[in-house]
Design an enzyme around this catalytic site. Structure first.
Site, PDB file in Angstrom:
ATOM      1  N   ARG A   1      19.488   0.034   2.521  1.00 18.08           N
ATOM      2  CA  ARG A   1      20.561  -1.107   2.754  1.00 18.08           C
ATOM      3  C   ARG A   1      19.922  -2.365   2.706  1.00 18.08           C
ATOM      4  NH1 ARG A   1      18.953   1.291   6.960  1.00 18.08           N
ATOM      5  NH2 ARG A   1      19.725   0.469   9.825  1.00 18.08           N
TER       6      ARG A   1
ATOM      7  N   THR B   1      17.349   3.553  -2.880  1.00 19.45           N
ATOM      8  CA  THR B   1      18.116   4.799  -3.565  1.00 19.45           C
ATOM      9  C   THR B   1      18.862   4.642  -4.737  1.00 19.45           C
ATOM     10  OG1 THR B   1      19.358   5.167  -2.068  1.00 19.45           O
ATOM     11  CG2 THR B   1      17.609   6.783  -2.025  1.00 19.45           C
ATOM     12  N   LYS B   2      19.672   2.777  -5.018  1.00 23.71           N
ATOM     13  CA  LYS B   2      20.409   1.909  -5.517  1.00 23.71           C
ATOM     14  C   LYS B   2      20.123   0.990  -5.966  1.00 23.71           C
ATOM     15  CE  LYS B   2      23.241   1.225  -1.430  1.00 23.71           C
ATOM     16  NZ  LYS B   2      24.474   1.242  -0.742  1.00 23.71           N
TER      17      LYS B   2
ATOM     18  N   LYS C   1      20.352  -8.293   4.616  1.00 24.41           N
ATOM     19  CA  LYS C   1      20.900  -9.677   4.372  1.00 24.41           C
ATOM     20  C   LYS C   1      20.490 -10.516   3.298  1.00 24.41           C
ATOM     21  CE  LYS C   1      16.839 -11.891   6.806  1.00 24.41           C
ATOM     22  NZ  LYS C   1      15.963 -12.547   7.306  1.00 24.41           N
TER      23      LYS C   1
ATOM     24  N   HIS D   1       0.974  -1.461  -0.027  1.00 22.03           N
ATOM     25  CA  HIS D   1       0.075  -0.454  -0.244  1.00 22.03           C
ATOM     26  C   HIS D   1       0.839   1.059  -0.004  1.00 22.03           C
ATOM     27  CE1 HIS D   1      -3.568  -2.240   0.928  1.00 22.03           C
ATOM     28  NE2 HIS D   1      -3.086  -3.239   1.603  1.00 22.03           N
TER      29      HIS D   1
END
Length: 165
Positions: free
Chosen positions: A157, A142-143, A160, A79
């Site tokens: 980030r 962002t990457k 895992k 959502h």
């Protein structure tokens, strides 16, 4: 709330190519896009021109999928997920005139097969989220995220990797 269910092979409605068995709930604004067989699109979703959504995807309510986004098969979008397609958005040109389509560059985004994107995530354009990756709720991606990666946070980030088995 009503849904539109498409049970016949490939139809076009509002210049949208709709696969077989697609379910689209009320208040969806879709134009010039493709939605694959068996996919479901929740209420209050916008899907812009040129977007491709694969087979058996679930696009949850209040999501914005802008031009330049390509979603593969079996992707879950939670959502309120927001996609972008411009790294440097502006309302006007340097001379103060309103921007037109010629004043910006479309930056595409690719979501590979089996990805899950949590609610309220923001996906910044120009990236690829690898197959079967998971994006946490509220993350700002962002990457690129590798296949089977689990990404959380702002900026997101990888914390895992999911075992592919």
């Amino acid at each position: 709330m009503e849904t539109v269910t498409i049970n016949t092979p490939k139809q076009s409605l509002n210049n949208v190519t709709i696969g077989e068995g697609v379910k689209i709930f009320d208040f969806v604004n879709a134009y010039g896009c493709t939605i694959g067989d068996g996919s479901k699109v929740g209420a209050f979703v916008e899907i812009q021109k040129g977007v491709t959504i694969g087979r058996n995807c679930k696009i949850s309510s209040h999501t914005f999928i802008c031009e330049g986004v390509h979603i593969a098969d079996r992707v879950f979008v939670g959502h309120g997920v927001m996609f972008t397609n411009d790294l440097f958005p502006r309302a006007t040109r340097p001379d103060g005139q309103p921007q037109t389509a010629d004043d910006w560059q479309l930056v595409e985004t690719h979501i590979e097969e089996g990805v899950s994107i949590g609610s309220n995530a923001t996906i910044i354009c120009g990236i690829t989220i690898g197959a079967h990756a998971m994006i946490g709720a509220g993350a700002v991606v962002t990457k690129d995220i590798p296949p089977y990666g689990v990404a959380i946070g702002n900026p997101a980030r990888v914390i895992k990797t999911i075992n592919p088995e």
